[in-house]
Enzyme design. Structure first.
Site, short mmCIF file in Angstrom:
data_model
loop_
_atom_site.label_atom_id
_atom_site.label_comp_id
_atom_site.label_asym_id
_atom_site.label_seq_id
_atom_site.Cartn_x
_atom_site.Cartn_y
_atom_site.Cartn_z
N ASP A 6 42.75 26.02 17.30
CA ASP A 6 43.55 24.83 17.60
C ASP A 6 44.27 24.33 16.34
OD1 ASP A 6 42.66 24.85 20.18
OD2 ASP A 6 41.12 23.33 19.89
N GLU B 117 43.18 29.69 29.39
CA GLU B 117 44.03 29.39 28.24
C GLU B 117 43.32 29.87 26.95
OE1 GLU B 117 44.34 25.21 27.75
OE2 GLU B 117 46.04 25.32 26.37
N HIS B 118 42.09 29.40 26.76
CA HIS B 118 41.28 29.83 25.62
C HIS B 118 40.12 30.66 26.16
CE1 HIS B 118 42.87 25.74 24.70
NE2 HIS B 118 43.15 26.27 23.53
N SER C 86 44.25 21.48 30.08
CA SER C 86 43.73 22.44 29.12
C SER C 86 42.43 23.07 29.65
CB SER C 86 43.48 21.72 27.81
OG SER C 86 43.28 22.64 26.77
N GLN D 208 36.67 21.21 24.69
CA GLN D 208 37.79 21.27 25.61
C GLN D 208 37.75 20.09 26.59
OE1 GLN D 208 41.17 22.56 26.29
NE2 GLN D 208 39.92 23.68 24.86
N HIS E 151 84.56 48.01 41.23
CA HIS E 151 83.76 48.59 40.14
C HIS E 151 84.25 50.01 39.85
CE1 HIS E 151 81.19 45.14 40.74
NE2 HIS E 151 80.32 45.54 39.83
N GLN F 49 63.17 10.40 30.48
CA GLN F 49 64.47 10.06 29.89
C GLN F 49 64.72 10.83 28.59
OE1 GLN F 49 61.93 8.05 30.41
NE2 GLN F 49 61.57 6.63 28.72
N HIS G 262 39.42 16.61 25.99
CA HIS G 262 40.88 16.45 26.00
C HIS G 262 41.35 15.55 27.11
CE1 HIS G 262 42.86 18.74 22.91
NE2 HIS G 262 42.10 19.78 23.10
#
Lengths: 425, 425
Positions: free
Chosen positions: A357, A323-324, A233, A255, A416, A187, A258
């Site tokens: 981070d 990602e890392h 992650s 990591q 055109h 929402q 997480h």
């Protein structure tokens, strides 16, 4: 951790299958989110209030977080956290200012001007999750690049709370958020995409969230821009025999804590190191407050891949496209050339991922689940548009006319061609 | 054309409703496309052959377009078209080379290195529609930026044909496509996303297509990158009393002939010009070969908006955020500052949109249906990734340690703090 060995090709196949699994749709969530979006589009604030009572168990009169609440947060915050946030902000700003682009203009022939403008988007919306997933560092990472890009108005939304974590409101204020509204979930995304009586619609939505938030972002993409669809992650560590197993284990666990879906992947050419890391992980896991999250993450999604050469280590890790990415090697800087796919690279034995981070200044909003193959860390470029422009004089149009009309007629687009010919003498 | 008058606010509301309509999903297509994707993921080439027989009525032994066919296309092509394509290529290259970015590196404090690498994506896939929607100019516009970015392998797919339009194959060859496969539709997108026995999977898919192609691209987004979800093409013209109604009408029609859903929008502060343009449109429509497309487009989606000042013209047009924007005004260049949202801007009375479509060198793959509020023309930046990197010495980690662990503990991420502390002396 699951140990993968074999030829590079065999391991490649396994990695790709895992990646396919991670990118699967969830159709049940789709239907629920679609209904919420329609409801907010139609009923605006009234729908938001109903969802707040239903999902957050909070009845709201006013969505906007008042300046009084923000002032109060500055009084409540631990002074050491405030100091650390301010220092992080300095580093994030100095890193991201280097991403500012300028436009260009050239005059390739007489009577012709061509160029490219860089314009900030006008209004950005940042989603900040509630509860334990509310990270003040993420507020800085999402807002500061937008601010540097020159975005005129930055709206933050976050699920309603009986009492807001002070560091969240402080980080928002330090980073330069213009307005904060307490509305979360699908929402909240709908409110940013369509606007309601009190919440203005934005041009782009960034920031992480749960599966409902991610699905809603994917669905409103097109009407508004979004940053990326963030998956779990992940960290990839390339470590050779020079690596310290204590450090490698600690970084993999940082990591894993997480999310049970987080992925920690070690690629090494040293079987000895692999074993030592496994022992260390068990040792450190036992003493970890978030063991209940880190253990299933490591056990289900942890991977140790044994490769037989430096090139094989990089080939496989480039396929993981983490990602890392940590390079736990002596002279790590010299290996940067071999990195093709990664969100952020941490070089050498001392550059632990949490440095990035929180602190070094590079962004921590990074492409997950192999998307670093084609996408990048959040940055100033995500909050600007490139607008092309060109100007042809009458003589320049006449000079180019034959080529242009030839192509237009070849493509069957006669109007055109006519648009050029009508300008002939 | 529908004429909109009233306050800026009233017109704004109408424009937003129209924009909502344009961004609606089509759930029936979703289901069909989802099945095709699953089939190709599971059955590879076999599925592609079945779809080719079913949809294209062509039974294929081999998907790859041979070098012989390409050589033959060079013999068949009209020499004037070849010449025009070569000249366009020169301009597209010289414009896009200005988009090449370089990375950066700084050393903000002792023992700290931070930077950003620019890396090309490794393999790109370009979708080229078949039949009358096959535009050689689009081949150049999609492929050249990828080539300049340094993409290693560029795969083109296009629906199977009994006889390929020579200009398509020639444009692909000139632009530097590495391999061409004849497979189209959602199944083609699936082949690029998942790979099959003969078609390699790519990291990013660009290029326009029908609703099935667009839906498939949206669905595989995440597993691969995509350029954008292109909607109907559109032109916005801001014209004051200095404009030539003949030129304005011709330019609006050049967009309208693309598609019955194309949108042509004139914003003017001159009621006189508005009337003259309407008369001219009718005059020119009658003589247009593609009148059957252009007329319903103009009648259903054409808009003339009368604004009461220069600022109101730009405010409204910035809300439309058109794909193409013409400024049919004297001294148009001086008004560039007022443009906030547009894909490409055409300045002055002589810079007709087809100049940009074919020739000037700026890209013609542009954000449609108001997405220029947050996105940009296709360019070199779409084929690169930014990879962040950082290196902290032991001393630098120690110096930053207190701030980093303070933030990690504040966020309840103890393993993040431990990863720093394990490196303490």
């Amino acid at each position: 951790m699951k140990v993968l060995t074999g030829t590079t090709e065999d391991i490649s196949k396994i990695l790709y299958q895992e990646q396919l699994e991670l990118s699967k749709e969830n159709l049940d969530v789709d239907d629920a989110v679609r209904q919420i979006l329609e409801d907010v589009k139609k009923n605006g604030d009234k729908a938001l209030k109903a969802y707040s009572e239903k999902f957050d168990k909070i009845a709201l009169d006013d969505f906007e977080v008042s300046q009084d609440l923000i002032d109060q947060a500055f009084e409540e915050i631990d002074p050491e956290v405030l100091e650390a946030l301010k220092n992080a902000k300095v580093n994030i700003e100095s890193y991201h200012k280097q991403q500012l682009e300028s436009g260009f203009e050239d005059q390739p022939t007489d009577g012709v001007i061509r160029g490219q403008l860089i314009r900030p988007i006008e209004r950005a919306g940042v989603y900040v999750p509630g509860g334990t997933a509310a990270y003040p560092s993420s507020v800085l990472m999402n807002v500061i690049p937008a601010k540097i890009a020159g975005v005129k108005e930055i709206i933050m939304i976050t699920p309603p709370q009986k009492h807001f974590e002070p560091a969240i409101l402080v980080a928002a204020s330090l980073a330069g958020v213009d307005k904060i509204f307490q509305v979360g979930g699908a929402q909240g995304v709908a409110a940013l995409a369509y606007g309601t009586e009190t919440i203005p619609r934005v041009d782009k939505i960034t920031g992480p969230g749960n599966i409902f938030v991610a699905t809603a972002k994917k669905m409103v993409y097109g009407l508004v821009g979004i940053d990326m669809i963030a998956g779990p992650s992940e960290i990839g560590v390339i470590a050779d025999s020079s690596a310290n197993p204590k450090y490698v284990a600690a970084d993999l666990l940082s990591q894993a804590e997480h999310d049970v879906r987080a992925r920690a992947i070690l690629v090494t050419d040293s079987a000895e190191l692999a074993e030592a890391v496994e022992v260390e992980i068990e040792e450190q896991l036992k003493r970890l407050p978030r063991e209940n999250i880190a253990r299933p993450s490591i056990e289900n999604n942890g991977r140790i891949i044994i490769a037989d050469s430096v090139d094989a280590m990089f080939d496989l890790m480039n396929q993981v496209a983490p990602e890392h990415l940590e390079l736990a090697m002596d002279n790590a800087y010299d290996y940067l050339d071999k990195v093709q796919n990664a969100g952020s690279v941490f070089l050498g034995h001392f550059t632990s991922e949490p440095i990035g981070d929180y602190y070094a200044g590079a962004n921590h909003v990074l492409p997950t689940t192999s998307t670093s193959r084609f996408s990048s860390a959040l940055g100033v470029h995500d909050f600007v548009k490139r607008i092309q422009y060109m100007q042809y004089s009458k003589a320049a149009v006449n000079a180019a006319s034959h080529d242009i009309t030839t192509l237009a007629y070849a493509e069957g687009l006669q109007a055109h061609a006519k648009a050029i010919e009508v300008r002939h003498d």
